[in-house]
Design a protein around this motif. Sequence first.
Motif, PDB file in Angstrom:
ATOM      1  N   VAL A 174      18.690  34.305  27.587  1.00 56.85           N
ATOM      2  CA  VAL A 174      19.370  35.533  27.187  1.00 56.85           C
ATOM      3  C   VAL A 174      18.637  36.069  25.960  1.00 56.85           C
ATOM      4  CG1 VAL A 174      21.628  34.999  28.177  1.00 56.85           C
ATOM      5  CG2 VAL A 174      21.122  34.231  25.887  1.00 56.85           C
ATOM      6  N   ILE A 175      18.226  37.304  26.047  1.00 62.86           N
ATOM      7  CA  ILE A 175      17.422  37.883  24.966  1.00 62.86           C
ATOM      8  C   ILE A 175      18.264  38.919  24.229  1.00 62.86           C
ATOM      9  CG2 ILE A 175      15.263  39.045  24.401  1.00 62.86           C
ATOM     10  CD1 ILE A 175      14.228  37.944  27.148  1.00 62.86           C
ATOM     11  N   GLY A 176      18.872  38.467  23.141  1.00 62.03           N
ATOM     12  CA  GLY A 176      19.669  39.356  22.308  1.00 62.03           C
ATOM     13  C   GLY A 176      18.779  40.160  21.381  1.00 62.03           C
ATOM     14  N   MET A 177      19.284  41.293  20.944  1.00 60.68           N
ATOM     15  CA  MET A 177      18.539  42.184  20.046  1.00 60.68           C
ATOM     16  C   MET A 177      17.161  42.495  20.636  1.00 60.68           C
ATOM     17  SD  MET A 177      20.927  42.356  17.779  1.00 60.68           S
ATOM     18  CE  MET A 177      20.271  43.098  16.326  1.00 60.68           C
ATOM     19  N   VAL A 178      17.140  42.711  21.944  1.00 62.61           N
ATOM     20  CA  VAL A 178      15.876  42.869  22.671  1.00 62.61           C
ATOM     21  C   VAL A 178      15.024  44.008  22.116  1.00 62.61           C
ATOM     22  CG1 VAL A 178      16.797  44.365  24.512  1.00 62.61           C
ATOM     23  CG2 VAL A 178      14.833  42.863  24.972  1.00 62.61           C
ATOM     24  N   HIS A 179      15.676  45.040  21.609  1.00 61.25           N
ATOM     25  CA  HIS A 179      14.931  46.190  21.064  1.00 61.25           C
ATOM     26  C   HIS A 179      14.080  45.811  19.855  1.00 61.25           C
ATOM     27  CE1 HIS A 179      18.694  45.913  18.893  1.00 61.25           C
ATOM     28  NE2 HIS A 179      18.168  46.668  17.919  1.00 61.25           N
ATOM     29  N   GLU A 180      14.405  44.678  19.209  1.00 60.09           N
ATOM     30  CA  GLU A 180      13.617  44.196  18.077  1.00 60.09           C
ATOM     31  C   GLU A 180      12.540  43.200  18.499  1.00 60.09           C
ATOM     32  OE1 GLU A 180      16.383  42.595  15.266  1.00 60.09           O
ATOM     33  OE2 GLU A 180      17.315  44.554  14.880  1.00 60.09           O
ATOM     34  N   LYS A 181      12.607  42.747  19.754  1.00 58.44           N
ATOM     35  CA  LYS A 181      11.696  41.698  20.222  1.00 58.44           C
ATOM     36  C   LYS A 181      10.609  42.222  21.157  1.00 58.44           C
ATOM     37  CE  LYS A 181      15.192  38.281  19.441  1.00 58.44           C
ATOM     38  NZ  LYS A 181      16.191  37.411  19.993  1.00 58.44           N
ATOM     39  N   ILE A 182      10.705  43.494  21.499  1.00 59.05           N
ATOM     40  CA  ILE A 182       9.696  44.125  22.356  1.00 59.05           C
ATOM     41  C   ILE A 182       9.169  45.352  21.627  1.00 59.05           C
ATOM     42  CG2 ILE A 182       9.293  45.354  24.522  1.00 59.05           C
ATOM     43  CD1 ILE A 182      11.233  43.480  25.853  1.00 59.05           C
ATOM     44  N   ARG A 183       7.854  45.428  21.553  1.00 62.71           N
ATOM     45  CA  ARG A 183       7.221  46.576  20.907  1.00 62.71           C
ATOM     46  C   ARG A 183       6.069  47.030  21.792  1.00 62.71           C
ATOM     47  NH1 ARG A 183       5.867  44.368  16.143  1.00 62.71           N
ATOM     48  NH2 ARG A 183       8.058  44.353  15.604  1.00 62.71           N
ATOM     49  N   ASP A 184       6.055  48.310  22.113  1.00 65.98           N
ATOM     50  CA  ASP A 184       5.004  48.880  22.962  1.00 65.98           C
ATOM     51  C   ASP A 184       4.866  48.110  24.272  1.00 65.98           C
ATOM     52  OD1 ASP A 184       4.409  50.818  21.014  1.00 65.98           O
ATOM     53  OD2 ASP A 184       3.088  49.403  19.967  1.00 65.98           O
TER      54      ASP A 184
END
Length: 191
Positions: A147-157
């Motif tokens: 489960v990848i929480g706060m996904v918007h902070e863990k993926i860039r470009d």
Amino acid sequence: MSDRPVLLGISGSLRKASHCTAILKNIVDAAESRATLEIFPLDAVPLYNQDLDNESPPESVTALRQAIERAAGLVIVTPEYNYGMSGVLKNALDWASRPYGKSKLKGKAVLTLSASPAFTGGVRAQAQLNETLLSNAALLVLRPQIVIGMVHEKIRDGRVVDQETARFISEGLNDLLRDIASKATVADQEA
């Protein structure tokens, strides 16, 4: 001919900049030397309608069913919408599981992941996804949930930039490939 297993990736999000699809694309790169991961887009799969589920279902449904059948295993990533998996993913699984008794998911090794901007990472959506897969006799990879929480902070470009998340995803892929190899070994011994 390659002896690398072919995996099918399914993203439960249709969004152009989908985090779920980005995760699958990262798995494509991570699997490169050990497996081939093909991503199946769900954009053209119509809403399930039993009237259309006959000897000539829609082309996109036939393509989905054939892709699942050909794959040694599946990697499914779902977002969480209103405490559940996305409607587009549930719809695709409904098509894949029919007609009754002919589910393409039966006996298929499946690694599930979920991603969400919430700290919970879509854990409720993944539970719902797993329940749907189990009801179709899919073989879930037994491991701690990804489960990848706060996904918007863990993926860039479009890239997973959080190393701990990348490691956990890689371990999940390893477990899926192990399950596929074990299943192939058993099938060889029975033949």
